[in-house]
Design a protein around this motif. Structure first.
Motif, PDB file in Angstrom:
ATOM      1  N   UNK B 235       0.840  -1.201   0.000  1.00  0.00           N
ATOM      2  CA  UNK B 235       0.000   0.000   0.000  1.00  0.00           C
ATOM      3  C   UNK B 235       0.865   1.237   0.000  1.00  0.00           C
ATOM      4  N   UNK B 236       0.348   2.326  -0.533  1.00  0.00           N
ATOM      5  CA  UNK B 236       1.089   3.595  -0.535  1.00  0.00           C
ATOM      6  C   UNK B 236       0.086   4.730  -0.683  1.00  0.00           C
ATOM      7  N   UNK B 237       0.092   5.661   0.261  1.00  0.00           N
ATOM      8  CA  UNK B 237      -0.895   6.745   0.230  1.00  0.00           C
ATOM      9  C   UNK B 237      -0.261   8.043   0.727  1.00  0.00           C
ATOM     10  N   UNK B 238      -0.648   9.149   0.101  1.00  0.00           N
ATOM     11  CA  UNK B 238      -0.132  10.459   0.483  1.00  0.00           C
ATOM     12  C   UNK B 238      -1.294  11.377   0.856  1.00  0.00           C
ATOM     13  N   UNK B 239      -1.010  12.364   1.689  1.00  0.00           N
ATOM     14  CA  UNK B 239      -2.031  13.343   2.066  1.00  0.00           C
ATOM     15  C   UNK B 239      -1.368  14.697   2.293  1.00  0.00           C
ATOM     16  N   UNK B 240      -1.996  15.745   1.832  1.00  0.00           N
ATOM     17  CA  UNK B 240      -1.496  17.109   2.014  1.00  0.00           C
ATOM     18  C   UNK B 240      -2.590  17.951   2.635  1.00  0.00           C
ATOM     19  N   UNK B 241      -2.293  18.563   3.768  1.00  0.00           N
ATOM     20  CA  UNK B 241      -3.324  19.337   4.466  1.00  0.00           C
ATOM     21  C   UNK B 241      -3.080  20.839   4.413  1.00  0.00           C
ATOM     22  N   UNK B 242      -1.842  21.244   4.200  1.00  0.00           N
ATOM     23  CA  UNK B 242      -1.515  22.676   4.136  1.00  0.00           C
ATOM     24  C   UNK B 242      -0.062  22.783   3.717  1.00  0.00           C
ATOM     25  N   UNK B 243       0.430  24.000   3.558  1.00  0.00           N
ATOM     26  CA  UNK B 243       1.844  24.192   3.255  1.00  0.00           C
ATOM     27  C   UNK B 243       2.568  24.843   4.434  1.00  0.00           C
ATOM     28  N   UNK B 366       6.985  15.833   4.620  1.00  0.00           N
ATOM     29  CA  UNK B 366       7.547  16.846   3.733  1.00  0.00           C
ATOM     30  C   UNK B 366       7.090  18.236   4.111  1.00  0.00           C
ATOM     31  N   UNK B 367       7.923  19.218   3.789  1.00  0.00           N
ATOM     32  CA  UNK B 367       7.610  20.594   4.155  1.00  0.00           C
ATOM     33  C   UNK B 367       7.737  20.758   5.654  1.00  0.00           C
ATOM     34  N   UNK B 368       6.787  21.472   6.260  1.00  0.00           N
ATOM     35  CA  UNK B 368       6.791  21.645   7.711  1.00  0.00           C
ATOM     36  C   UNK B 368       5.557  20.945   8.268  1.00  0.00           C
ATOM     37  N   UNK B 371       3.153  17.706   4.201  1.00  0.00           N
ATOM     38  CA  UNK B 371       2.861  16.554   3.354  1.00  0.00           C
ATOM     39  C   UNK B 371       3.215  15.292   4.110  1.00  0.00           C
ATOM     40  N   UNK B 372       2.327  14.322   4.117  1.00  0.00           N
ATOM     41  CA  UNK B 372       2.572  13.054   4.801  1.00  0.00           C
ATOM     42  C   UNK B 372       2.284  11.924   3.826  1.00  0.00           C
TER      43      UNK B 372
END
Lengths: 120, 383
Positions: B235-243, B366-368, B371-372
């Motif tokens: 499995x592989x999944x990414x999520x981005x909630x803000x920058x 990733x970032x601060x 990105x997870x």
């Protein structure tokens, strides 16, 4: 006059006002300035002037090598429901507490006008 | 919930890490190319077999083109995802789907940096945010410090809890020949270390090292005929909630709370099924946040969870068995190193090999905390 909400907001800071946006349909406020309300995409919004009252959400004190003084980097939740990064002045950095009430003051720093806060 | 994913249809067939102790004059692209060659050889493949390049370099936004030319190959697809240290987990997701679809046949994912020998400090592609930079946050450090301060406030987490994370990482590094930082490290050492951006001190921060890593992915049926035991991508999944950090709604919960459950659903496993956990520990608070968000303990209990050496050598929940970014290596974007260590554990060839490592989780940040991305790997028996 620029069409850029970001530019308009910066120009208002130079006049001593922190403008934030409020979506007409949802009533929700948002910041930093955007062309539309986040998530809904609603472009029906108006500028409002922030009341200037807020609460510390989190704070970190950046230690510097002496003789440079430590300084704080703080996240402030305005009463209107938006969060911004800022700095709290008129208080020792290590005395700032999460949950503390603060009041906006716009200050000139170099060429820029920046929102700062003092204890309320 | 997980979305469509070709569970177990693709595998990591080759892997390599290189140069944690120094780049020896190699540039970032040379470091990535070197790791790539080692990974291709590890798989028993040849350079000409590679038909897709996935690469993210600290100093070259066109790295996919650069590496194709460097190798003299003509890939069908190149990808230079820029979510920071989590980019490589997203690379795995994209490569798995493209391989399964038959769009590509052999993917090389590579990273390299000479940041320690080249500049002596973290090389970052961050663009200053005009609404935050006037306040001089240390980037990337201060946003993580703000998350830690809020976690302390809401859940009673302490600097001793953070120190437990650093001490555990050092414990693993001390028996990993590749690790950069070795030697005794105590809770007291961490508490007495110079404060940089409170509540994070020097020992709460990852290393600044050189280093490179690469993995080769093929479809599982081909991987079974290659040189090394295949490591299945479950499995592989990414999520981005803000920058930027001020735009987080709740700084004590990260998007790992979304990427993790989606990856679990794809893989058909849960936290209790994971034998070994690799988390991108840019700062000690990361390990605590991600253990909570990935379901290894309840939200707010991460500090207590890591206490008493639970995540260190001999502990009940091994985390970052190579020593992590805190003590093994941190060449700027660590994500691919976490995947490589997870795959080594599944193969049974890690420096600190666990007796049972059938299912491994590698989590990138990733970032601060922006990105997870979560990858779940398994032995061939788990497919």
């Amino acid at each position: 006059m620029s069409d850029s909400p970001d530019t308009i907001c910066r120009a208002a800071l130079a006049d001593g006002k922190l403008l934030i946006q409020r979506a007409e349909a949802s009533g929700e406020c948002f910041f930093p300035p955007r062309l539309m309300e986040p998530l809904t995409g609603d472009t029906g919004w108006t500028w409002i002037e922030a009341s200037g009252l807020g609460t510390v959400y989190s704070v970190t004190v950046v230690g510097q090598r002496p003789p440079a003084e430590p300084y704080n980097v703080t996240l402030v939740d305005l009463d209107e429901g938006v969060r911004l990064m800022s700095r709290i002045e008129a208080i020792a950095p290590d005395a700032i507490r999460i949950g503390q009430r603060v009041r906006l003051r716009i200050a000139r720093e170099g060429e820029d006008f920046v929102p700062l806060f003092d204890p309320a | 919930m997980g979305g469509h994913f070709p569970r177990g249809k693709t595998a990591i067939a080759g892997l390599a890490t290189y140069g944690f102790d120094g780049a020896n004059g190699l540039s970032p692209i040379e470091m990535a190319a070197k790791a790539g060659l080692l990974a291709i050889a590890d798989a028993g493949l040849a350079l000409r077999d590679v038909d897709a390049l996935f690469i993210c370099l600290p100093d070259d936004f066109f790295a996919g083109l650069t590496l194709a030319q460097y190798y003299g190959i003509s890939p069908r697809y190149t990808d230079c995802n820029r979510t920071g240290g989590s980019a490589f987990m997203s690379h795995v997701a994209v490569a798995a789907m493209m391989l399964d679809a038959g769009y590509i046949d052999c993917a090389l994912i590579a990273y390299g940096s000479n940041q320690r020998s080249g500049t002596g400090k973290l090389v970052s592609a961050f663009r200053p945010n005009p609404w935050e930079s006037p306040y001089r946050p240390l980037i990337p450090l201060s946003p993580y410090a703000l998350a830690a301060a809020r976690h302390f406030h809401e859940y009673g987490t302490t600097r001793e809890h953070l120190a437990e994370v650093a001490v555990a990482a050092r414990g693993w590094a001390n028996t990993n020949p590749q690790a950069f930082a070795k030697g005794p490290l105590t809770i007291e050492d961490c508490l007495n270390a110079r404060m940089i951006s409170s509540p994070l001190g020097v020992r709460d921060c990852c290393l600044v090292t050189d280093g490179a890593a690469a993995i080769v992915m093929t479809r599982a049926d081909r991987a079974r005929d290659l040189a090394k035991p295949p490591v299945a991508v479950l499995g592989a999944a990414a999520a981005t909630w803000y920058s930027t950090v001020a735009q987080s709604r709740d700084l004590t919960t990260t998007a790992a709370a979304e990427s993790g459950p989606r990856a679990y659903a794809m893989a058909g496993v849960g936290p209790a099924d994971i034998d070994v956990v690799q988390l991108y520990d840019a700062f000690t608070i990361n390990t605590i946040l991600f253990l909570e968000d990935l379901g290894f303990c309840e939200k707010g209990e991460g500090g207590a969870f890591v206490s008493g050496g639970r995540i260190g050598p001999g502990g009940a929940r091994p985390v970052n068995t190579d020593g992590g970014g805190l003590s093994c290596a941190h060449p700027g974007m660590y994500g691919l190193l976490a995947i490589a260590e997870a795959a080594r554990q599944v193969r049974g060839e890690a420096a600190n090999q666990l007796p049972k490592a059938d299912v491994a989780l590698a989590h990138g940040n990733g970032g601060t905390l922006s990105s997870q991305a979560t990858v779940i790997l398994g032995s061939d028996a788990t497919v």
